[in-house]
Design a protein around this motif. Structure first.
Motif, PDB file in Angstrom:
ATOM      1  N   GLU A   1       9.573   2.675  -7.030  1.00 53.09           N
ATOM      2  CA  GLU A   1       8.340   2.994  -6.310  1.00 53.09           C
ATOM      3  C   GLU A   1       7.182   2.995  -7.302  1.00 53.09           C
ATOM      4  OE1 GLU A   1       7.237   6.122  -2.847  1.00 53.09           O
ATOM      5  OE2 GLU A   1       7.653   7.023  -4.792  1.00 53.09           O
ATOM      6  N   VAL A   2       6.475   1.872  -7.378  1.00 52.85           N
ATOM      7  CA  VAL A   2       5.371   1.739  -8.324  1.00 52.85           C
ATOM      8  C   VAL A   2       4.170   2.576  -7.887  1.00 52.85           C
ATOM      9  CG1 VAL A   2       3.717   0.105  -9.331  1.00 52.85           C
ATOM     10  CG2 VAL A   2       6.113  -0.556  -9.067  1.00 52.85           C
ATOM     11  N   SER A   3       3.885   2.578  -6.581  1.00 50.15           N
ATOM     12  CA  SER A   3       2.761   3.347  -6.045  1.00 50.15           C
ATOM     13  C   SER A   3       3.261   4.301  -4.967  1.00 50.15           C
ATOM     14  CB  SER A   3       1.711   2.400  -5.452  1.00 50.15           C
ATOM     15  OG  SER A   3       0.715   3.114  -4.748  1.00 50.15           O
ATOM     16  N   THR A   4       2.652   5.475  -4.916  1.00 49.92           N
ATOM     17  CA  THR A   4       3.022   6.457  -3.887  1.00 49.92           C
ATOM     18  C   THR A   4       2.200   6.278  -2.615  1.00 49.92           C
ATOM     19  OG1 THR A   4       1.453   8.055  -4.814  1.00 49.92           O
ATOM     20  CG2 THR A   4       3.730   8.163  -5.603  1.00 49.92           C
ATOM     21  N   GLU A   5       1.242   5.358  -2.639  1.00 44.93           N
ATOM     22  CA  GLU A   5       0.369   5.116  -1.499  1.00 44.93           C
ATOM     23  C   GLU A   5       0.896   3.941  -0.673  1.00 44.93           C
ATOM     24  OE1 GLU A   5      -1.898   5.072   1.394  1.00 44.93           O
ATOM     25  OE2 GLU A   5      -2.294   6.659  -0.073  1.00 44.93           O
ATOM     26  N   PRO A   6       1.384   4.188   0.562  1.00 43.66           N
ATOM     27  CA  PRO A   6       1.993   3.121   1.369  1.00 43.66           C
ATOM     28  C   PRO A   6       1.043   1.967   1.705  1.00 43.66           C
ATOM     29  CG  PRO A   6       2.564   5.275   2.243  1.00 43.66           C
ATOM     30  CD  PRO A   6       1.502   5.498   1.211  1.00 43.66           C
ATOM     31  N   VAL A   7      -0.211   2.278   2.028  1.00 44.79           N
ATOM     32  CA  VAL A   7      -1.151   1.223   2.419  1.00 44.79           C
ATOM     33  C   VAL A   7      -1.426   0.286   1.240  1.00 44.79           C
ATOM     34  CG1 VAL A   7      -3.479   0.714   3.252  1.00 44.79           C
ATOM     35  CG2 VAL A   7      -2.209   2.648   4.202  1.00 44.79           C
ATOM     36  N   LEU A   8      -1.664   0.865   0.068  1.00 47.75           N
ATOM     37  CA  LEU A   8      -1.890   0.041  -1.121  1.00 47.75           C
ATOM     38  C   LEU A   8      -0.643  -0.791  -1.455  1.00 47.75           C
ATOM     39  CD1 LEU A   8      -3.859   2.480  -3.476  1.00 47.75           C
ATOM     40  CD2 LEU A   8      -4.755   0.548  -2.162  1.00 47.75           C
ATOM     41  N   SER A   9       0.512  -0.187  -1.287  1.00 45.65           N
ATOM     42  CA  SER A   9       1.764  -0.905  -1.548  1.00 45.65           C
ATOM     43  C   SER A   9       1.937  -2.066  -0.576  1.00 45.65           C
ATOM     44  CB  SER A   9       2.959   0.052  -1.436  1.00 45.65           C
ATOM     45  OG  SER A   9       2.898   1.050  -2.431  1.00 45.65           O
ATOM     46  N   ALA A  10       1.599  -1.821   0.709  1.00 47.67           N
ATOM     47  CA  ALA A  10       1.696  -2.888   1.715  1.00 47.67           C
ATOM     48  C   ALA A  10       0.751  -4.032   1.373  1.00 47.67           C
ATOM     49  CB  ALA A  10       1.373  -2.330   3.097  1.00 47.67           C
ATOM     50  N   LEU A  11      -0.472  -3.693   0.974  1.00 44.13           N
ATOM     51  CA  LEU A  11      -1.468  -4.714   0.661  1.00 44.13           C
ATOM     52  C   LEU A  11      -1.086  -5.510  -0.586  1.00 44.13           C
ATOM     53  CD1 LEU A  11      -4.174  -5.974   1.405  1.00 44.13           C
ATOM     54  CD2 LEU A  11      -5.304  -4.208   0.038  1.00 44.13           C
ATOM     55  N   PHE A  12      -0.759  -4.795  -1.664  1.00 44.12           N
ATOM     56  CA  PHE A  12      -0.431  -5.486  -2.911  1.00 44.12           C
ATOM     57  C   PHE A  12       0.898  -6.226  -2.803  1.00 44.12           C
ATOM     58  CE2 PHE A  12       0.790  -6.009  -7.350  1.00 44.12           C
ATOM     59  CZ  PHE A  12      -0.417  -6.435  -7.904  1.00 44.12           C
ATOM     60  N   GLY A  13       1.863  -5.588  -2.135  1.00 45.82           N
ATOM     61  CA  GLY A  13       3.149  -6.259  -1.942  1.00 45.82           C
ATOM     62  C   GLY A  13       3.008  -7.510  -1.093  1.00 45.82           C
ATOM     63  N   GLY A  14       2.154  -7.441  -0.064  1.00 49.00           N
ATOM     64  CA  GLY A  14       1.908  -8.608   0.782  1.00 49.00           C
ATOM     65  C   GLY A  14       1.241  -9.734   0.019  1.00 49.00           C
ATOM     66  N   VAL A  15       0.266  -9.382  -0.830  1.00 50.81           N
ATOM     67  CA  VAL A  15      -0.418 -10.391  -1.637  1.00 50.81           C
ATOM     68  C   VAL A  15       0.551 -11.055  -2.611  1.00 50.81           C
ATOM     69  CG1 VAL A  15      -2.146 -10.724  -3.459  1.00 50.81           C
ATOM     70  CG2 VAL A  15      -2.713  -9.363  -1.439  1.00 50.81           C
ATOM     71  N   MET A  16       1.362 -10.247  -3.290  1.00 51.86           N
ATOM     72  CA  MET A  16       2.316 -10.810  -4.247  1.00 51.86           C
ATOM     73  C   MET A  16       3.355 -11.685  -3.539  1.00 51.86           C
ATOM     74  SD  MET A  16       4.700  -8.872  -7.104  1.00 51.86           S
ATOM     75  CE  MET A  16       3.283  -8.398  -8.085  1.00 51.86           C
ATOM     76  N   THR A  17       3.793 -11.243  -2.375  1.00 54.57           N
ATOM     77  CA  THR A  17       4.727 -12.068  -1.588  1.00 54.57           C
ATOM     78  C   THR A  17       4.083 -13.390  -1.214  1.00 54.57           C
ATOM     79  OG1 THR A  17       5.789 -10.092  -0.664  1.00 54.57           O
ATOM     80  CG2 THR A  17       6.125 -12.165   0.509  1.00 54.57           C
ATOM     81  N   GLY A  18       2.808 -13.349  -0.816  1.00 56.76           N
ATOM     82  CA  GLY A  18       2.088 -14.570  -0.461  1.00 56.76           C
ATOM     83  C   GLY A  18       1.976 -15.535  -1.621  1.00 56.76           C
ATOM     84  N   VAL A  19       1.743 -15.005  -2.812  1.00 59.51           N
ATOM     85  CA  VAL A  19       1.668 -15.858  -4.009  1.00 59.51           C
ATOM     86  C   VAL A  19       3.014 -16.553  -4.248  1.00 59.51           C
ATOM     87  CG1 VAL A  19       1.393 -15.885  -6.518  1.00 59.51           C
ATOM     88  CG2 VAL A  19      -0.154 -14.508  -5.118  1.00 59.51           C
TER      89      VAL A  19
END
Length: 270
Positions: free
Chosen positions: A92-110
């Motif tokens: 768990e890199v970040s404890t903030e779910p929304v930020l994790s969803a956004l950054f994880g989604g961006v990295m997945t897209g890349v």
């Protein structure tokens, strides 16, 4: 070799995005990998193992029904993503779910964008949709959207509606980044004039999952018969298609124009 390296690196990024940002917060990705994450969270099975098992029958069918080059790269991508999910620890890199969803989604897209640019896919719903559109005149985008909607609803009922909303954020971010990197929506129309129509046609149909329309033509100056082939491809398939045409007929004339809109099934054979 370059395509293989891009697929491997892109698959690694997808594995990092899932295990560092999405899975720790019960956020699902788009496609069949989202189903794999869901089963990985509610069962003792590893997400990578589930992802491979869910994709395996589709890959076998795709190997028979779809283009060999496309499905070969897709098999590599699915295997690499599954291995990454299995080998990379869940942190768990970040404890903030929304930020994790956004950054994880961006990295997945890349990662997925790199796989798409290398003429492959991450498997799952992409293969299902392509197989369906090959038999029925359904729009590919609508099929993928409907399938992803099922993933979002499942996330809401099984985990929480906060998780479902975060899943929507991740899927949206992934889609936007994939479009930026891959620009799959940019279509090109190819008109190929060749004296070796059958050879070019067989080369394209064997390696490219696209419909090809073939007509008879005649050279105005020479009066000799020529085959005229028309097909619509994505921008990033152009290099591979030009190589295929050159292999079949080095003397072929090819006119490439950008397509404003495609009406009907883009994947359906002519």
């Amino acid at each position: 070799m370059q395509n293989v390296l891009l697929i491997l690196f892109g698959s690694f990024l997808v594995g990092v995005a899932y295990n560092f940002f999405l899975i720790p917060h019960e956020i699902l990705s788009s496609g069949l990998s989202g189903v794999a994450i869901m089963f990985g969270l509610i069962t003792p099975l590893n997400t990578g193992v589930v992802n491979l098992l869910l994709n395996l029958p589709l890959l076998i069918i795709g190997l028979i029904k779809l283009g060999k080059r496309f499905i070969s790269y897709t098999i590599l991508a699915v295997a690499a993503i599954s291995f990454s999910l299995y080998a990379i620890p869940i942190v768990e890199v970040s404890t903030e779910p929304v930020l994790s969803a956004l950054f994880g989604g961006v990295m997945t897209g890349v990662g997925i964008g790199m796989i798409f640019r290398s003429s492959g896919s991450s498997g799952g719903f992409d293969i299902i949709a392509m197989l369906l559109t090959k038999k029925k005149d359904f729009p590919l985008g609508s099929i993928l959207t409907a399938m992803n909607a099922v993933v979002v609803l499942a996330s809401g009922f099984i985990f929480s509606w906060d998780a479902a909303l975060n899943t929507m954020i991740a899927i949206y971010a992934t889609g936007k980044v994939v479009d930026m990197i891959h620009t799959n929506h940019v279509k090109l129309t190819l008109m190929i004039i060749t004296a070796k129509g059958e050879e070019v046609k067989e080369k394209l149909l064997a390696n490219l999952y696209r419909g090809v329309t073939m007509m008879n033509g005649e050279g105005a100056y020479t009066g000799e018969g020529r085959a005229v082939l028309v097909t619509v491809i994505t921008r990033y398939q152009l290099t591979d298609v030009k190589r295929m045409i050159h292999d079949a007929d080095p003397g072929a004339f090819v006119n490439v124009t950008q397509t404003v809109e495609v009406v009907g099934s883009f994947h359906r054979a002519s």
